[in-house]
Write a protein that holds these residues in place. Structure first.
Motif, PDB file in Angstrom:
ATOM      1  N   ALA A 172       6.041   6.603  -0.093  1.00 52.32           N
ATOM      2  CA  ALA A 172       6.011   7.997   0.361  1.00 52.32           C
ATOM      3  C   ALA A 172       6.759   8.924  -0.571  1.00 52.32           C
ATOM      4  N   PHE A 173       7.850   8.451  -1.144  1.00 52.19           N
ATOM      5  CA  PHE A 173       8.672   9.308  -1.997  1.00 52.19           C
ATOM      6  C   PHE A 173       8.417   9.081  -3.490  1.00 52.19           C
ATOM      7  N   HIS A 174       7.467   8.206  -3.821  1.00 51.85           N
ATOM      8  CA  HIS A 174       7.195   7.903  -5.225  1.00 51.85           C
ATOM      9  C   HIS A 174       6.501   9.097  -5.889  1.00 51.85           C
ATOM     10  N   PRO A 175       7.027   9.600  -6.989  1.00 46.90           N
ATOM     11  CA  PRO A 175       6.456  10.816  -7.596  1.00 46.90           C
ATOM     12  C   PRO A 175       5.065  10.627  -8.177  1.00 46.90           C
ATOM     13  N   ASP A 176       4.689   9.390  -8.486  1.00 46.67           N
ATOM     14  CA  ASP A 176       3.378   9.154  -9.101  1.00 46.67           C
ATOM     15  C   ASP A 176       2.302   8.746  -8.104  1.00 46.67           C
ATOM     16  N   VAL A 177       2.659   8.620  -6.833  1.00 43.98           N
ATOM     17  CA  VAL A 177       1.683   8.164  -5.840  1.00 43.98           C
ATOM     18  C   VAL A 177       1.090   9.350  -5.069  1.00 43.98           C
ATOM     19  N   LYS A 178       1.924  10.135  -4.422  1.00 42.76           N
ATOM     20  CA  LYS A 178       1.515  11.383  -3.779  1.00 42.76           C
ATOM     21  C   LYS A 178       0.398  11.184  -2.756  1.00 42.76           C
ATOM     22  N   ILE A 179       0.790  10.744  -1.576  1.00 43.04           N
ATOM     23  CA  ILE A 179      -0.185  10.538  -0.516  1.00 43.04           C
ATOM     24  C   ILE A 179       0.100  11.460   0.663  1.00 43.04           C
ATOM     25  N   ASP A 180      -0.935  11.666   1.486  1.00 44.12           N
ATOM     26  CA  ASP A 180      -0.837  12.535   2.663  1.00 44.12           C
ATOM     27  C   ASP A 180      -0.844  11.756   3.966  1.00 44.12           C
ATOM     28  N   GLY A 181      -1.203  10.466   3.923  1.00 49.91           N
ATOM     29  CA  GLY A 181      -1.247   9.689   5.145  1.00 49.91           C
ATOM     30  C   GLY A 181      -1.393   8.209   4.863  1.00 49.91           C
ATOM     31  N   PHE A 182      -1.012   7.390   5.846  1.00 51.52           N
ATOM     32  CA  PHE A 182      -1.122   5.932   5.748  1.00 51.52           C
ATOM     33  C   PHE A 182      -2.110   5.405   6.788  1.00 51.52           C
ATOM     34  N   LEU A 183      -2.913   4.404   6.389  1.00 56.50           N
ATOM     35  CA  LEU A 183      -3.576   3.524   7.335  1.00 56.50           C
ATOM     36  C   LEU A 183      -2.735   2.260   7.393  1.00 56.50           C
ATOM     37  N   LEU A 184      -2.123   2.004   8.541  1.00 58.27           N
ATOM     38  CA  LEU A 184      -1.174   0.905   8.681  1.00 58.27           C
ATOM     39  C   LEU A 184      -1.890  -0.396   9.060  1.00 58.27           C
ATOM     40  N   PRO A 185      -1.313  -1.534   8.692  1.00 63.61           N
ATOM     41  CA  PRO A 185      -1.994  -2.830   8.875  1.00 63.61           C
ATOM     42  C   PRO A 185      -2.094  -3.248  10.333  1.00 63.61           C
ATOM     43  N   GLY A 186      -3.268  -3.732  10.705  1.00 65.57           N
ATOM     44  CA  GLY A 186      -3.502  -4.146  12.085  1.00 65.57           C
ATOM     45  C   GLY A 186      -2.849  -5.461  12.446  1.00 65.57           C
ATOM     46  N   HIS A 187      -2.947  -6.477  11.552  1.00 64.93           N
ATOM     47  CA  HIS A 187      -2.382  -7.794  11.872  1.00 64.93           C
ATOM     48  C   HIS A 187      -0.867  -7.724  12.017  1.00 64.93           C
ATOM     49  N   VAL A 188      -0.219  -7.081  11.057  1.00 67.18           N
ATOM     50  CA  VAL A 188       1.238  -6.927  11.119  1.00 67.18           C
ATOM     51  C   VAL A 188       1.637  -6.185  12.383  1.00 67.18           C
ATOM     52  N   SER A 189       0.898  -5.122  12.687  1.00 69.38           N
ATOM     53  CA  SER A 189       1.256  -4.277  13.835  1.00 69.38           C
ATOM     54  C   SER A 189       1.084  -4.995  15.160  1.00 69.38           C
ATOM     55  N   ALA A 190       0.180  -5.977  15.217  1.00 68.45           N
ATOM     56  CA  ALA A 190       0.036  -6.759  16.442  1.00 68.45           C
ATOM     57  C   ALA A 190       1.331  -7.494  16.767  1.00 68.45           C
ATOM     58  N   VAL A 191       2.080  -7.862  15.731  1.00 65.76           N
ATOM     59  CA  VAL A 191       3.390  -8.494  15.920  1.00 65.76           C
ATOM     60  C   VAL A 191       4.469  -7.457  16.161  1.00 65.76           C
ATOM     61  N   THR A 192       4.497  -6.420  15.338  1.00 68.42           N
ATOM     62  CA  THR A 192       5.630  -5.486  15.343  1.00 68.42           C
ATOM     63  C   THR A 192       5.528  -4.390  16.384  1.00 68.42           C
ATOM     64  N   GLY A 193       4.294  -3.992  16.749  1.00 70.21           N
ATOM     65  CA  GLY A 193       4.114  -2.833  17.590  1.00 70.21           C
ATOM     66  C   GLY A 193       4.261  -1.545  16.805  1.00 70.21           C
ATOM     67  N   VAL A 194       4.177  -0.425  17.508  1.00 75.34           N
ATOM     68  CA  VAL A 194       4.208   0.900  16.885  1.00 75.34           C
ATOM     69  C   VAL A 194       5.635   1.351  16.595  1.00 75.34           C
ATOM     70  N   ASP A 195       6.555   1.072  17.514  1.00 74.59           N
ATOM     71  CA  ASP A 195       7.938   1.552  17.381  1.00 74.59           C
ATOM     72  C   ASP A 195       8.576   1.124  16.067  1.00 74.59           C
ATOM     73  N   TYR A 196       8.186  -0.024  15.595  1.00 74.62           N
ATOM     74  CA  TYR A 196       8.753  -0.630  14.387  1.00 74.62           C
ATOM     75  C   TYR A 196       8.716   0.309  13.185  1.00 74.62           C
ATOM     76  N   TYR A 197       7.672   1.122  13.094  1.00 80.46           N
ATOM     77  CA  TYR A 197       7.491   1.992  11.934  1.00 80.46           C
ATOM     78  C   TYR A 197       8.211   3.337  12.049  1.00 80.46           C
ATOM     79  N   ARG A 198       8.614   3.693  13.254  1.00 83.18           N
ATOM     80  CA  ARG A 198       9.061   5.067  13.486  1.00 83.18           C
ATOM     81  C   ARG A 198      10.253   5.492  12.619  1.00 83.18           C
TER      82      ARG A 198
END
Length: 377
Positions: free
Chosen positions: A187-213
């Protein structure tokens, strides 16, 4: 968003749903009125996006970037070098998932070590280690635990089972990584410059949503937990571009048929009991604090890095012995989408699926492998 998810979910991947979602994405992109970059951070998403042709259907001002979502690809040379050195001892049996075999480190690969006589076996579950350990009590059984939070849960279960069963010849060569710190760096990398993430489904099934907040609140980048069908991806992009158009920095779960707000508590408790956060080196991203998992002191006797520290120190004898081809590999830049695979000088020339040099081509989840298979004209 004017779209009935429940109705779509009854019949995934239908043309009418795709048309409705593409229209919604186009309207949102018109409202945004500027170029938009979205990064998927899951290798499975990358392959589905390429395979389904989603990129070609999107508005011209919406660009998809492929991030470091392939666990084999982000595994750095030092880890691979260590795995090769461990494999060269006749006292050890190395267990690994198949994609790790052909990844070249600073001086060799597990595949070359195997051809030289090392006992390296492909397994499909960490729990396969238990039978192999029982069948080979005179050998050290070393599982290469490479992966994200999903694999970490299975490895944690293996360690607990070994401890409870009194098995003393199983060891874990810790290589697991966790996602949030990588998201922050991107997110803070000067050469990447993105506006949004599509987050991983398999990982999120373990971690849930709160994990990323915590990480994503700091980044202020809207993000979507996304499923793996092409309609899931279009639906998530419609939701994400809607947020970007409205100036919202939320985390939405659009894979709620699988992912819950709080995730799999038992898996989380298992990981927390067995592992603790540590620094980890990522290919392309460097050393990230609290982005790796090390066995806790209670389970330290199962750590290959701890048990075989003297043997592992030998990997530094081979430092800086890369061949010119490996040195020219730009997999690290591909992992951050700083360049496309086609911009790497090796891509399609020295580096092909049949003669893969960089891990992004070696791994079935790698961006270069997807680009080569689906995006060649």
């Amino acid at each position: 968003m004017d779209f009935n998810y429940e109705k779509y979910a009854q019949k995934i991947n239908n043309e009418k749903s795709a048309e409705l979602l593409l229209n919604a994405i186009s309207r949102n992109c018109v409202k945004i009125g500027r170029p938009v970059s979205v990064m998927e951070v899951c290798g499975t998403h990358t392959h589905e996006i390429f395979k389904s042709g989603v990129r070609q259907l999107l508005p011209a001002n919406l660009k998809l970037k492929s991030g470091p979502g392939c666990p084999v690809c982000v595994t750095d040379n030092e880890y691979i070098d260590g795995a090769v050195v461990l494999a060269q001892s006749p006292d050890n049996i190395i267990l690994t998932f198949g994609d790790m075999l052909k990844v070249t480190g600073s001086f060799s690969s597990l595949s070359l070590a195997k051809s030289g006589g090392a006992d390296i076996r492909i397994i499909y579950s960490p729990l396969d280690s238990i039978k192999i350990a029982n069948d080979n009590p005179e050998k050290n059984i070393i599982f290469l635990s490479v992966g994200f939070e999903t694999t970490a849960a299975h490895t944690a279960f293996l360690v607990k089972e070994a401890a409870q069963s009194g098995i003393t010849n199983i060891y874990i060569y810790e290589g697991n990584k966790t996602v949030p710190e990588a998201l922050k760096l991107i997110a803070f990398h000067p050469d990447v410059k993105i506006d949004g993430f599509l987050l991983p489904g398999h990982v999120s099934a373990v971690t849930g949503v709160d994990y990323y907040r915590p990480a994503l609140t700091e980044c202020k980048i809207p993000s979507i937990i996304c499923g793996f069908e092409y309609i899931d991806i279009l639906y998530s992009l419609a939701s994400l571009t809607e947020m970007i158009a409205a100036g919202k920095n939320e985390i939405r779960n659009e894979y709620f048929r699988v992912v819950s707000e709080h995730g799999n508590k038992k898996a989380q408790e298992l990981i927390s009991e067995v592992f603790e956060p540590c620094g980890a080196n990522w290919r392309g991203l460097g050393l990230l604090n609290n982005s790796g998992l090390a066995l806790k002191p209670k389970y330290k006797n199962f750590s290959a890095a701890f048990k075989f520290s003297e043997l592992l120190s030998r990997r530094y004898e081979h430092k800086f012995k890369n061949t010119p081809a490996i040195e020219n590999c730009r997999c690290g830049d591909v992992l951050l989408s700083i360049i496309t695979p086609a911009e790497c000088p090796l891509f399609g020339n020295e580096c092909t699926p049949e003669n893969a040099i960089g891990p992004c081509m070696v791994s079935s989840e790698g961006t270069c492998a997807a680009f080569y298979k689906y995006a060649q004209n």
